[in-house]
Motif scaffolding. Structure first.
Motif, short mmCIF file in Angstrom:
data_model
loop_
_atom_site.label_atom_id
_atom_site.label_comp_id
_atom_site.label_asym_id
_atom_site.label_seq_id
_atom_site.Cartn_x
_atom_site.Cartn_y
_atom_site.Cartn_z
N LEU A 166 -9.65 -22.80 28.94
CA LEU A 166 -8.27 -22.63 29.36
C LEU A 166 -7.40 -23.77 28.84
N ARG A 167 -7.93 -24.99 28.86
CA ARG A 167 -7.16 -26.14 28.36
C ARG A 167 -6.78 -25.94 26.89
N LYS A 168 -7.72 -25.44 26.08
CA LYS A 168 -7.45 -25.22 24.66
C LYS A 168 -6.38 -24.15 24.47
N TYR A 169 -6.42 -23.09 25.30
CA TYR A 169 -5.40 -22.03 25.21
C TYR A 169 -4.01 -22.59 25.53
N LEU A 170 -3.94 -23.39 26.60
CA LEU A 170 -2.64 -23.95 26.99
C LEU A 170 -2.12 -24.93 25.95
N THR A 171 -3.04 -25.72 25.34
CA THR A 171 -2.64 -26.69 24.33
C THR A 171 -2.00 -26.00 23.12
N LYS A 172 -2.51 -24.81 22.81
CA LYS A 172 -1.94 -24.03 21.71
C LYS A 172 -0.44 -23.83 21.89
N TRP A 173 0.02 -23.73 23.14
CA TRP A 173 1.44 -23.52 23.44
C TRP A 173 2.14 -24.82 23.85
N GLY A 174 1.41 -25.92 23.76
CA GLY A 174 2.01 -27.20 24.11
C GLY A 174 2.22 -27.37 25.61
N ILE A 175 1.32 -26.77 26.40
CA ILE A 175 1.45 -26.77 27.86
C ILE A 175 0.22 -27.45 28.47
N SER A 176 0.41 -28.16 29.58
CA SER A 176 -0.70 -28.71 30.34
C SER A 176 -0.71 -28.11 31.74
N PHE A 177 -1.89 -28.13 32.38
CA PHE A 177 -2.02 -27.61 33.74
C PHE A 177 -1.10 -28.36 34.69
N ASP A 178 -1.00 -29.67 34.55
CA ASP A 178 -0.14 -30.47 35.42
C ASP A 178 1.33 -30.10 35.24
N ALA A 179 1.72 -29.78 34.00
CA ALA A 179 3.11 -29.39 33.77
C ALA A 179 3.45 -28.08 34.47
N ILE A 180 2.47 -27.17 34.47
CA ILE A 180 2.69 -25.90 35.19
C ILE A 180 2.90 -26.16 36.67
N LYS A 181 2.06 -27.04 37.25
CA LYS A 181 2.17 -27.34 38.68
C LYS A 181 3.52 -28.01 38.99
N ARG A 182 3.96 -28.88 38.09
CA ARG A 182 5.24 -29.56 38.33
C ARG A 182 6.42 -28.61 38.27
N GLU A 237 -10.74 -23.47 38.57
CA GLU A 237 -10.59 -22.24 39.36
C GLU A 237 -9.78 -21.21 38.59
N ALA A 238 -8.70 -21.66 37.92
CA ALA A 238 -7.89 -20.74 37.11
C ALA A 238 -8.72 -20.16 35.98
N GLY A 239 -9.56 -20.99 35.34
CA GLY A 239 -10.41 -20.50 34.25
C GLY A 239 -11.40 -19.46 34.72
N ARG A 240 -11.96 -19.66 35.91
CA ARG A 240 -12.93 -18.67 36.44
C ARG A 240 -12.26 -17.33 36.65
N GLN A 241 -11.02 -17.34 37.11
CA GLN A 241 -10.32 -16.07 37.31
C GLN A 241 -9.99 -15.39 35.99
N LEU A 242 -9.54 -16.16 35.02
CA LEU A 242 -9.08 -15.58 33.76
C LEU A 242 -10.23 -15.12 32.86
N PHE A 243 -11.39 -15.79 32.95
CA PHE A 243 -12.54 -15.44 32.11
C PHE A 243 -13.68 -14.87 32.93
N GLU A 244 -13.35 -14.14 34.01
CA GLU A 244 -14.37 -13.68 34.95
C GLU A 244 -15.39 -12.73 34.33
N VAL A 245 -15.03 -12.03 33.25
CA VAL A 245 -15.96 -11.11 32.62
C VAL A 245 -16.76 -11.81 31.51
N SER A 246 -16.07 -12.43 30.57
CA SER A 246 -16.74 -13.03 29.41
C SER A 246 -17.64 -14.19 29.79
N ARG A 247 -17.32 -14.89 30.90
CA ARG A 247 -18.12 -16.04 31.29
C ARG A 247 -19.55 -15.65 31.67
#
Length: 632
Positions: free
Chosen positions: A614-630, A592-602
């Motif tokens: 989105l997962r690849k972008y977050l990995t670049k910064w050493g972040i996971s979706f679960d970590a954001i939620k926590r 759902e987050a990816g659909r919002q962030l890439f709503e035009v290019s998709r």
């Protein structure tokens, strides 16, 4: 379980209870005859009487019976006595003058006669006499104060049940007793008795025997709301002022409350719990308080609409008699603001060819709604504070104050606390207007309310155009699926919704809103929300404050998720990363987050995998979706 003792508190009826000779038994005397009622067992009667004006003027001392409630905790001067037969009674009547204290006060004489007659009818009932000192029994304040003193000083007990007798006493005294009981100064129920109903006979002159089939085996009064008619001795009613004990009245009161909330919501069946709770609280305050109310919320959230509905509710409850006067403070500045609000004298400034009353005078006895109150200048704020506290103000250029008693509702989308800290809003005025503060959520926070509000807007536009419009189920589902999605901004709140419905209704050929028309409207709304507005770009004060808040929130998110590593992120990347974190925090899933962030290019890709991008972008910064939620 033992029966609680029943204690009655009542006033001597100088007319209804009157009578000293033997023929008094031929009249109905409420204070005496309530002791004939077999279903009403009275263990103690506290009888209050007022010293006569003549005695009060002469300075005569109160009798000993006026001591502080001698019988409330044990034996007193009204304890049980035994009596003989009719001959004994008549002998005692003939010696009546010798049996009473020597006094020139006719009220005191009558009180003692009533006490003796109660003893004769109900030897088990303890009777205590208490003298009041009320100079003017028709002076409401004096009577209320005297009875309040009684309530404050009486030693009420948990093992006793109290009844306040309302049949006797002046109308003023009865009203005071009712109000004091309703306010729980007297922790009691109300008692009202009536003489027997005999067709064609004057009930107050009805003859009575001195007996009665009284029995003390009964349980005493409960929570009667119905009339209890007793054989040959009249009837009585007991009222519990806690109306919630009556199912029918409770249901009616609940409906009245629902109707009041319906007025505030314009009959819209809203579903958002936070909004409904806020409306319930506003209804309570609006119907019971005249203090200022402050309504917070974003532009278009419905502050002006709600203020008007609050006025309608107050008008329906007869709490205001004047007009509803509303003004957007952002539209008035300088002398124009002073003149518009407070009026001006002739010649107060160039062009002031005549005097002007101003909006505060127009709002006298009514409601004044100041929308965007944060835009008022400091000078106008000072004048408004005086008008609120003193009900007077000085028009521009005038030397005599004007008065206005209005109820104030204020609205703002600003953070007034920040404005106070910045010196842009007076702290004393802020303290005065924030007593009742309510926040209206924006439409994006109330997505479950989009469907009922859509129906309301459709009905409103159909009524104004006086032409039917059909919104087929498939087209309506498509519109609501878009409207309720988290990707839909609704930045203009209800103004966006109202404008959208107006376009749909206007463009509906033959009065039919088609799926194609819905798709066109969806594209129009998306384009509207993608276009930066003047406020969002920071051109206005409110927009600048909003951007500052977003930046601060982004910095907090970066710190929570990245910790110390946040300091090593370039400013070029910080804004984008903070926005991505905010979207992920609100989204239910990575997809759902990816659909919002890439709503035009998709839309330009043959294969779409928003979650993977989105997962690849977050990995670049050493972040996971679960970590954001926590981190939330």
């Amino acid at each position: 379980m033992a029966r609680k003792k029943t204690v009655v508190l009542g006033l001597l009826g100088t007319t209804l209870d009157a009578g000293l000779g033997p023929n008094r038994w031929e009249r109905w005397r409420p204070t005496v005859d309530l002791h004939r009622l077999p279903d009403l067992i009275v263990d103690r009667f506290e009888l209050f009487y007022n010293g006569s004006a003549a005695t009060a003027a002469s300075g005569a001392r109160p009798s000993a019976t006026a001591s502080k409630y001698p019988g409330s905790g044990g034996a007193g001067d009204g304890g049980p006595t035994s009596t003989g037969g009719r001959a004994t009674r008549e002998a005692r009547d003939s010696g009546f003058d010798q049996a009473l204290p020597r006094t020139s006060d006719p009220h005191e004489l009558l009180a003692h006669r009533v006490k003796a007659d109660i003893r004769e009818l109900s030897p088990e009932t303890q009777v205590n006499l208490h003298r009041l000192a009320i100079a003017d029994p028709w002076n409401f304040a004096e009577v209320y104060e005297a009875l309040l003193d009684v309530a404050e000083g009486y030693p009420f007990r948990d093992d006793e049940e109290y009844l306040v007798h309302l049949t006797t006493g002046s109308h003023v005294a009865q009203i005071c007793l009712f109000l004091l009981t309703e306010a729980r100064w007297f922790p009691a129920k109300l008692l009202q008795i009536s003489p027997p109903r005999v067709p064609g006979e004057d009930r107050s002159r009805r003859k009575f025997d001195r007996g009665g089939d009284r029995s003390r085996s009964g349980e005493g009064p409960k929570s009667w709301a119905d009339t209890r008619q007793t054989r040959d001795h009249g009837s009585f009613q007991i009222f519990d002022l806690n109306l919630s004990t009556y199912d029918r009245l409770g249901t009616r009161l609940a409906k009245i409350q629902q109707d009041a909330q319906g007025i505030l919501k314009a009959g819209i069946a809203t579903r958002n719990k936070h909004f409904n709770h806020t409306i319930a609280r506003i209804e309570q305050v609006a119907t019971s308080s005249t203090s200022p109310m402050l309504i917070l919320g974003p532009t278009g959230a419905g502050k002006s609409f709600l203020a008007r509905r609050i006025f309608d509710l107050k008008k329906a409850r007869h709490q205001v008699g004047g007009e509803f006067v509303d003004v957007n403070c952002a539209t008035i500045r300088g002398d124009g603001a002073m003149s518009a609000l407070f009026g001006h004298a002739k010649g107060a400034f160039t062009g002031a060819q005549g005097a002007r009353d101003g909006l505060l005078v127009r709002a006298d006895k009514g409601v004044l709604f100041l929308d965007e109150i944060g835009e008022l200048g400091l000078e106008e704020q000072g004048m408004l504070l005086r008008a609120l506290e003193e009900k007077t103000f000085l028009p521009l250029g005038a030397d005599k104050p004007r008065s206005s008693d209005f109820q104030l509702i204020s609205g703002t989308n600003r953070d007034l606390a920040e404005a106070v800290a910045a010196g842009l809003f007076r702290e004393d005025l802020y303290a005065r207007i924030r007593l009742w503060t309510f926040r209206l959520p924006g439409l994006a926070e109330r997505r479950e309310d989009l469907a009922p509000n859509l129906e309301h807007e459709l009905a409103r536009w159909v009524q104004s155009r006086k032409a039917p419009v059909v919104f087929p189920d498939e087209a309506k589902r498509r519109y609501l699926a878009f409207a309720e999605a988290k990707t839909s901004g609704w930045t203009g709140n209800f103004r966006d919704l109202s404008a959208s419905v107006e376009r749909l209704v206007t463009l509906a050929e033959g009065g039919r809103i088609t799926a194609a028309l819905v798709d066109e409207e969806i594209l129009r709304l998306q384009e509207t929300w993608r276009t930066p507005t003047l406020a969002a770009s920071g051109a206005g004060g409110a927009g600048s404050a909003g951007i500052a808040k977003e930046v601060a929130r982004g910095e907090q998110l970066l710190s929570r998720v990245l910790g110390a590593a946040a300091a090593r992120v370039d400013s070029f990347d910080r804004v984008q990363l903070a926005h991505v974190l905010a979207v992920c925090l609100e989204a239910d899933s990575l997809s759902e987050a990816g659909r919002q962030l890439f709503e035009v290019s998709r839309t330009e890709r043959a294969t779409v995998n928003d979650a993977d991008r989105l997962r690849k972008y977050l990995t670049k910064w050493g972040i996971s979706f679960d970590a954001i939620k926590r981190s939330a």
